[in-house]
Scaffold this motif. Structure first.
Motif, PDB file in Angstrom:
ATOM      1  N   VAL A 117       0.684  -1.180   0.065  1.00  0.00           N
ATOM      2  CA  VAL A 117      -0.209   0.125   0.078  1.00  0.00           C
ATOM      3  C   VAL A 117       0.879   1.107   0.001  1.00  0.00           C
ATOM      4  CG1 VAL A 117      -1.801   1.327   1.162  1.00  0.00           C
ATOM      5  CG2 VAL A 117      -2.049  -0.991   1.090  1.00  0.00           C
ATOM      6  N   SER A 118       1.724   1.171   0.908  1.00  0.00           N
ATOM      7  CA  SER A 118       2.749   2.325   0.867  1.00  0.00           C
ATOM      8  C   SER A 118       3.461   2.648  -0.481  1.00  0.00           C
ATOM      9  CB  SER A 118       3.845   2.143   1.714  1.00  0.00           C
ATOM     10  OG  SER A 118       4.829   3.071   1.780  1.00  0.00           O
ATOM     11  N   ASN A 119       3.862   1.700  -1.250  1.00  0.00           N
ATOM     12  CA  ASN A 119       4.284   1.747  -2.525  1.00  0.00           C
ATOM     13  C   ASN A 119       3.331   2.302  -3.608  1.00  0.00           C
ATOM     14  OD1 ASN A 119       7.464   0.950  -2.867  1.00  0.00           O
ATOM     15  ND2 ASN A 119       6.810  -0.561  -1.608  1.00  0.00           N
ATOM     16  N   TRP A 120       2.204   1.722  -3.357  1.00  0.00           N
ATOM     17  CA  TRP A 120       1.074   2.071  -4.311  1.00  0.00           C
ATOM     18  C   TRP A 120       0.718   3.728  -4.099  1.00  0.00           C
ATOM     19  CZ3 TRP A 120      -3.532   4.480  -3.661  1.00  0.00           C
ATOM     20  CH2 TRP A 120      -4.485   4.524  -4.756  1.00  0.00           C
ATOM     21  N   ILE A 121       0.777   4.057  -2.948  1.00  0.00           N
ATOM     22  CA  ILE A 121       0.618   5.578  -2.642  1.00  0.00           C
ATOM     23  C   ILE A 121       1.748   6.227  -3.421  1.00  0.00           C
ATOM     24  CG2 ILE A 121       0.376   7.212  -0.667  1.00  0.00           C
ATOM     25  CD1 ILE A 121      -0.800   5.198   1.098  1.00  0.00           C
ATOM     26  N   LYS A 122       2.942   5.927  -3.265  1.00  0.00           N
ATOM     27  CA  LYS A 122       3.918   6.739  -3.917  1.00  0.00           C
ATOM     28  C   LYS A 122       3.714   6.878  -5.202  1.00  0.00           C
ATOM     29  CE  LYS A 122       7.427   4.995  -0.717  1.00  0.00           C
ATOM     30  NZ  LYS A 122       8.774   4.127  -0.734  1.00  0.00           N
ATOM     31  N   GLN A 123       3.275   5.677  -5.999  1.00  0.00           N
ATOM     32  CA  GLN A 123       3.101   5.687  -7.395  1.00  0.00           C
ATOM     33  C   GLN A 123       1.951   6.561  -8.025  1.00  0.00           C
ATOM     34  OE1 GLN A 123       5.055   4.354  -9.890  1.00  0.00           O
ATOM     35  NE2 GLN A 123       6.540   4.279  -8.142  1.00  0.00           N
ATOM     36  N   ASN A 124       0.904   6.581  -7.112  1.00  0.00           N
ATOM     37  CA  ASN A 124      -0.537   7.624  -7.135  1.00  0.00           C
ATOM     38  C   ASN A 124      -0.473   8.622  -6.388  1.00  0.00           C
ATOM     39  OD1 ASN A 124      -2.014   5.436  -8.839  1.00  0.00           O
ATOM     40  ND2 ASN A 124      -0.881   4.136  -7.344  1.00  0.00           N
ATOM     41  N   LYS A 125       0.709   9.142  -5.941  1.00  0.00           N
ATOM     42  CA  LYS A 125       0.699  10.416  -5.379  1.00  0.00           C
ATOM     43  C   LYS A 125      -0.112  11.604  -5.893  1.00  0.00           C
ATOM     44  CE  LYS A 125       4.103  13.741  -3.557  1.00  0.00           C
ATOM     45  NZ  LYS A 125       5.613  14.245  -3.319  1.00  0.00           N
ATOM     46  N   LYS A 126      -0.238  11.679  -7.267  1.00  0.00           N
ATOM     47  CA  LYS A 126      -0.969  12.722  -7.816  1.00  0.00           C
ATOM     48  C   LYS A 126      -2.521  12.696  -7.441  1.00  0.00           C
ATOM     49  CE  LYS A 126       2.153  13.342 -12.080  1.00  0.00           C
ATOM     50  NZ  LYS A 126       2.091  13.023 -13.523  1.00  0.00           N
ATOM     51  N   GLU A 127      -3.074  11.312  -7.387  1.00  0.00           N
ATOM     52  CA  GLU A 127      -4.275  11.354  -7.134  1.00  0.00           C
ATOM     53  C   GLU A 127      -4.673  12.091  -5.784  1.00  0.00           C
ATOM     54  OE1 GLU A 127      -8.378   9.943  -7.418  1.00  0.00           O
ATOM     55  OE2 GLU A 127      -6.684   9.866  -8.839  1.00  0.00           O
ATOM     56  N   PHE A 128      -3.653  12.002  -4.854  1.00  0.00           N
ATOM     57  CA  PHE A 128      -4.005  12.509  -3.418  1.00  0.00           C
ATOM     58  C   PHE A 128      -3.908  14.103  -3.812  1.00  0.00           C
ATOM     59  CE2 PHE A 128      -2.703   8.379  -2.630  1.00  0.00           C
ATOM     60  CZ  PHE A 128      -3.452   8.021  -1.550  1.00  0.00           C
ATOM     61  N   ILE A 129      -3.175  14.642  -4.280  1.00  0.00           N
ATOM     62  CA  ILE A 129      -2.505  15.980  -4.721  1.00  0.00           C
ATOM     63  C   ILE A 129      -4.001  16.659  -5.369  1.00  0.00           C
ATOM     64  CG2 ILE A 129      -1.264  17.687  -5.700  1.00  0.00           C
ATOM     65  CD1 ILE A 129       1.221  15.897  -5.311  1.00  0.00           C
ATOM     66  N   VAL A 130      -4.385  16.051  -6.339  1.00  0.00           N
ATOM     67  CA  VAL A 130      -5.608  16.444  -7.091  1.00  0.00           C
ATOM     68  C   VAL A 130      -6.942  16.516  -6.178  1.00  0.00           C
ATOM     69  CG1 VAL A 130      -7.228  15.693  -8.877  1.00  0.00           C
ATOM     70  CG2 VAL A 130      -4.704  15.555  -9.463  1.00  0.00           C
ATOM     71  N   ARG A 131      -6.956  15.594  -5.141  1.00  0.00           N
ATOM     72  CA  ARG A 131      -8.021  15.705  -4.336  1.00  0.00           C
ATOM     73  C   ARG A 131      -7.824  16.578  -3.233  1.00  0.00           C
ATOM     74  NH1 ARG A 131     -11.258  10.641  -4.101  1.00  0.00           N
ATOM     75  NH2 ARG A 131     -10.977   9.375  -6.027  1.00  0.00           N
ATOM     76  N   SER A 138      -2.931  23.393   0.812  1.00  0.00           N
ATOM     77  CA  SER A 138      -3.664  22.393   0.597  1.00  0.00           C
ATOM     78  C   SER A 138      -3.645  21.267   1.571  1.00  0.00           C
ATOM     79  CB  SER A 138      -2.935  21.619  -0.730  1.00  0.00           C
ATOM     80  OG  SER A 138      -3.215  22.485  -1.856  1.00  0.00           O
ATOM     81  N   GLU A 139      -4.762  20.646   1.792  1.00  0.00           N
ATOM     82  CA  GLU A 139      -5.038  19.356   2.642  1.00  0.00           C
ATOM     83  C   GLU A 139      -6.210  18.276   1.888  1.00  0.00           C
ATOM     84  OE1 GLU A 139      -6.005  18.816   7.369  1.00  0.00           O
ATOM     85  OE2 GLU A 139      -6.497  20.925   6.536  1.00  0.00           O
ATOM     86  N   ILE A 140      -5.974  17.314   2.376  1.00  0.00           N
ATOM     87  CA  ILE A 140      -6.815  16.218   1.882  1.00  0.00           C
ATOM     88  C   ILE A 140      -7.291  15.587   3.185  1.00  0.00           C
ATOM     89  CG2 ILE A 140      -5.137  14.457   1.596  1.00  0.00           C
ATOM     90  CD1 ILE A 140      -6.819  13.272  -0.456  1.00  0.00           C
ATOM     91  N   SER A 141      -8.771  15.560   3.038  1.00  0.00           N
ATOM     92  CA  SER A 141      -9.432  15.061   4.325  1.00  0.00           C
ATOM     93  C   SER A 141      -9.599  13.415   4.516  1.00  0.00           C
ATOM     94  CB  SER A 141     -10.893  15.582   4.394  1.00  0.00           C
ATOM     95  OG  SER A 141     -11.569  14.804   3.192  1.00  0.00           O
ATOM     96  N   LYS A 142      -9.780  13.232   5.768  1.00  0.00           N
ATOM     97  CA  LYS A 142      -9.748  11.770   5.920  1.00  0.00           C
ATOM     98  C   LYS A 142     -10.979  11.075   4.985  1.00  0.00           C
ATOM     99  CE  LYS A 142     -11.118   8.575   9.720  1.00  0.00           C
ATOM    100  NZ  LYS A 142     -11.722   8.231  11.110  1.00  0.00           N
ATOM    101  N   SER A 143     -11.887  11.665   5.035  1.00  0.00           N
ATOM    102  CA  SER A 143     -13.057  10.990   4.100  1.00  0.00           C
ATOM    103  C   SER A 143     -12.692  10.826   2.609  1.00  0.00           C
ATOM    104  CB  SER A 143     -14.548  11.733   4.129  1.00  0.00           C
ATOM    105  OG  SER A 143     -14.218  13.103   3.687  1.00  0.00           O
TER     106      SER A 143
END
Length: 183
Positions: A117-131, A138-143
């Motif tokens: 999961v940690s490696n998946w997050i690294k590879q998909n970091k843009k998904e978190f930034i966009v949200r 910038s902040e991304i909420s728990k939900s």
């Protein structure tokens, strides 16, 4: 995936991060109350997430500081995910710890391996930034973190992938030490 280990053929499943992990925010004890600080509990801030694993934090809190704040004690193996200002950086805690409110930390369940999961997050970091959103920073909420879809294989395939990625990370660390020595 186009490239897989030969012994795996089962389809990967799409899950939400909230289905494979308990997601927990952090907190900060009052900084002007001495009894809350310099204890035995590690307390991480986003600036300390610089490698795949974290052990010792720059500051620590006491049991009283933990009780009197919104900080939560996280178990060893928790994925610390930065979600405020700096978004999408991850590290796995090598021991129990707490974090400030700049994190949404993931305690994975039996369906997931923390290294995968940690490696998946690294590879998909843009998904978190966009949200992420916010006016000051910038902040991304728990939900929002809970709702992010993850494409995930069986636990056995996750273990194989995690083991392989860990070997590569170890090799990179060794090469970096050699380079540092020669520099």
């Amino acid at each position: 995936p186009n490239l897989r280990f030969p012994s795996f053929e089962e389809e990967w499943k799409t899950k939400k991060l909230g289905e494979i992990a308990q997601i927990i925010g952090g907190g900060t004890p009052e900084t002007n109350i001495e009894e809350y600080w310099n204890g035995d509990i590690q307390w991480f801030t986003p600036t300390e997430v610089k490698s795949n694993f974290v052990t010792k934090s720059n500051r620590t809190i006491t049991e009283l500081g933990l009780k009197k704040s919104s900080a939560k004690l996280l178990p060893k193996g928790t994925i610390l995910l930065t979600t405020r200002a700096t978004i999408g950086e991850v590290a796995i805690a090598t021991q129990e710890c707490t974090t400030n409110q700049g994190f949404q930390s993931l305690i994975v369940n039996k369906e997931a391996k923390n290294i995968f999961v940690s490696n998946w997050i690294k590879q998909n970091k843009k998904e978190f930034i966009v949200r992420a959103n916010g006016s000051t920073f910038s902040e991304i909420s728990k939900s929002e973190v809970e709702s992010i879809p993850i494409f995930i294989p069986s636990i056995q395939e996750q273990e194989k992938i995690s083991s392989f990625l860990s070997l590569i990370d170890d090799r990179i660390a060794t090469q970096n030490k050699i380079l540092s020595h020669y520099q």
